[in-house]
Design a protein around this motif. Structure first.
Motif, PDB file in Angstrom:
ATOM      1  N   ASP A  32      23.373 117.314  -1.924  1.00 41.57           N
ATOM      2  CA  ASP A  32      22.234 117.707  -2.744  1.00 41.57           C
ATOM      3  C   ASP A  32      20.912 117.481  -2.026  1.00 41.57           C
ATOM      4  N   LEU A  33      20.910 116.740  -0.922  1.00 39.91           N
ATOM      5  CA  LEU A  33      19.685 116.308  -0.271  1.00 39.91           C
ATOM      6  C   LEU A  33      19.558 116.862   1.139  1.00 39.91           C
ATOM      7  N   LYS A  34      18.338 117.301   1.486  1.00 37.85           N
ATOM      8  CA  LYS A  34      18.046 117.742   2.853  1.00 37.85           C
ATOM      9  C   LYS A  34      17.830 116.567   3.784  1.00 37.85           C
ATOM     10  N   GLY A  35      17.351 115.473   3.246  1.00 42.02           N
ATOM     11  CA  GLY A  35      17.074 114.322   4.089  1.00 42.02           C
ATOM     12  C   GLY A  35      16.415 113.212   3.298  1.00 42.02           C
ATOM     13  N   LEU A  65      15.226 112.778  -0.700  1.00 44.50           N
ATOM     14  CA  LEU A  65      15.091 111.442  -1.255  1.00 44.50           C
ATOM     15  C   LEU A  65      13.801 110.855  -0.702  1.00 44.50           C
ATOM     16  N   ALA A  66      12.780 110.755  -1.544  1.00 45.51           N
ATOM     17  CA  ALA A  66      11.457 110.294  -1.139  1.00 45.51           C
ATOM     18  C   ALA A  66      11.263 108.864  -1.628  1.00 45.51           C
ATOM     19  N   LEU A  67      11.009 107.938  -0.698  1.00 40.95           N
ATOM     20  CA  LEU A  67      10.843 106.529  -1.022  1.00 40.95           C
ATOM     21  C   LEU A  67       9.536 106.026  -0.427  1.00 40.95           C
ATOM     22  N   ARG A 223      14.430 100.287 -13.349  1.00 38.84           N
ATOM     23  CA  ARG A 223      14.267 100.869 -12.017  1.00 38.84           C
ATOM     24  C   ARG A 223      15.374 101.863 -11.719  1.00 38.84           C
ATOM     25  N   ARG A 224      15.044 102.815 -10.854  1.00 37.16           N
ATOM     26  CA  ARG A 224      16.031 103.782 -10.405  1.00 37.16           C
ATOM     27  C   ARG A 224      16.750 103.241  -9.180  1.00 37.16           C
ATOM     28  N   CYS A 225      17.878 103.846  -8.874  1.00 38.72           N
ATOM     29  CA  CYS A 225      18.704 103.364  -7.770  1.00 38.72           C
ATOM     30  C   CYS A 225      19.095 104.523  -6.861  1.00 38.72           C
ATOM     31  N   ALA A 226      19.066 104.276  -5.567  1.00 45.88           N
ATOM     32  CA  ALA A 226      19.567 105.226  -4.574  1.00 45.88           C
ATOM     33  C   ALA A 226      20.486 104.468  -3.625  1.00 45.88           C
ATOM     34  N   ILE A 227      21.378 105.194  -2.977  1.00 48.55           N
ATOM     35  CA  ILE A 227      22.293 104.612  -2.003  1.00 48.55           C
ATOM     36  C   ILE A 227      22.029 105.241  -0.643  1.00 48.55           C
ATOM     37  N   ARG A 240      19.550 105.075  12.044  1.00 49.55           N
ATOM     38  CA  ARG A 240      19.888 106.403  11.527  1.00 49.55           C
ATOM     39  C   ARG A 240      20.450 106.322  10.106  1.00 49.55           C
ATOM     40  N   ILE A 241      19.980 107.228   9.248  1.00 54.49           N
ATOM     41  CA  ILE A 241      20.542 107.369   7.909  1.00 54.49           C
ATOM     42  C   ILE A 241      21.522 108.529   7.957  1.00 54.49           C
ATOM     43  N   LEU A 242      22.782 108.238   7.697  1.00 54.10           N
ATOM     44  CA  LEU A 242      23.854 109.231   7.820  1.00 54.10           C
ATOM     45  C   LEU A 242      24.109 109.968   6.512  1.00 54.10           C
ATOM     46  N   GLY A 243      23.783 109.336   5.409  1.00 57.74           N
ATOM     47  CA  GLY A 243      24.013 109.960   4.103  1.00 57.74           C
ATOM     48  C   GLY A 243      23.207 109.233   3.056  1.00 57.74           C
ATOM     49  N   ALA A 244      23.017 109.884   1.914  1.00 62.28           N
ATOM     50  CA  ALA A 244      22.240 109.280   0.841  1.00 62.28           C
ATOM     51  C   ALA A 244      22.550 109.981  -0.468  1.00 62.28           C
ATOM     52  N   ALA A 245      22.350 109.264  -1.526  1.00 61.89           N
ATOM     53  CA  ALA A 245      22.485 109.822  -2.885  1.00 61.89           C
ATOM     54  C   ALA A 245      21.608 109.005  -3.799  1.00 61.89           C
ATOM     55  N   ARG A 246      21.178 109.621  -4.894  1.00 60.40           N
ATOM     56  CA  ARG A 246      20.368 108.907  -5.880  1.00 60.40           C
ATOM     57  C   ARG A 246      20.962 109.090  -7.258  1.00 60.40           C
TER      58      ARG A 246
END
Length: 247
Positions: A32-35, A65-67, A223-227, A240-246
């Motif tokens: 779902d995420l470009k980066g 995923l914007a942090l 609070r929201r959570c992302a991995i 390096r970030i190899l993957g992510a999800a929120r």
């Protein structure tokens, strides 16, 4: 603005798999995420408001995923950033080591843990996301997260290498009236400000299924959570970030 500073010796906290989870069922996946765009900012930096606005735009855009990480080294300039932490500063200096930089600056946007640009430069951020995806340095490992009343279920797909599984807790938004410093008199709404992070597992290229009890997520109310699936060096520097999800 360039802010020279001695490197800090840091280590990402490796904590027990205890994280609090949202009670509303939700599912997210790396596809779902470009980066991932991580903005290092400060309420005391006059160059930062345009970058904060860009981070908000990315947060609303939905495919990134914007942090936002508020650093504390501007606090001596007459205003202590209400969202700042030493941990955010340590993370930025960790990236400086990883990216072989001798200094840090605000506003700095680190993209996928692999490159950096001025956080106010929308075009540079978009181009860097596209460039990294084109060379296979985007989010290449599937990460899915499902939240239920019982807790959080995390699935990391197969791939190459080793990485930490990191839970990131952030506020959806904070409206701050800045009374002193370079932005005195301004009221700024900050989006996705990170308030806590913890390492909840490890990945070695094989599929991982990890369950965290609801009591862990409840320790971060509201609070929201992302991995993040992130490579971390032996000295704790993020890479390096190899993957992510929120959620």
């Amino acid at each position: 603005m360039i802010v020279p500073r001695f490197f800090l010796a840091i280590a990402l906290p490796v904590l027990a798999a205890a994280t609090s989870v949202l009670a509303v069922p939700a599912l997210a996946q790396a596809g779902d995420l470009k980066g991932v765009v991580e903005l290092f900012t400060s309420q005391g930096c006059s160059s930062c408001p345009p970058a904060d606005a860009e981070l908000a735009r990315l947060a609303d855009q939905g495919d990134v995923l914007a942090l936002s990480y508020h650093v504390d080294y501007w606090n001596y300039r007459g205003w202590s950033d209400t969202l700042s932490s030493a941990a955010s500063t340590e993370r930025q200096y960790g990236y400086a080591r990883t990216l072989r930089r001798k200094n840090v600056y605000t506003p700095q946007a680190v993209i996928n843990g692999r490159d950096h640009v001025n956080g106010a430069n929308e075009t540079a951020i978009a181009r860097t996301l596209d460039k990294l995806s084109a060379i296979g340095a985007g989010l290449t490992v599937d990460v899915s997260v499902e939240s239920t009343d019982e807790g959080l279920s995390i699935t990391i797909g197969p791939g190459k290498g080793k990485a930490d599984i990191v839970a990131v807790y952030f506020d959806e938004q904070n409206k701050v009236e800045i009374e002193r410093g370079e932005n005195a008199g301004r009221t700024i709404t900050y989006r996705h400000s990170v308030r806590d992070m913890e390492t909840v597992g490890m990945w070695n290229g094989q599929t991982v299924n990890l369950k965290l009890p609801a009591s862990v997520i409840s320790a971060h109310p509201g609070r929201r959570c992302a991995i993040l699936l992130q490579v971390v060096s032996p000295d704790g520097s993020p890479g390096r970030i190899l993957g992510a999800a929120r959620i």
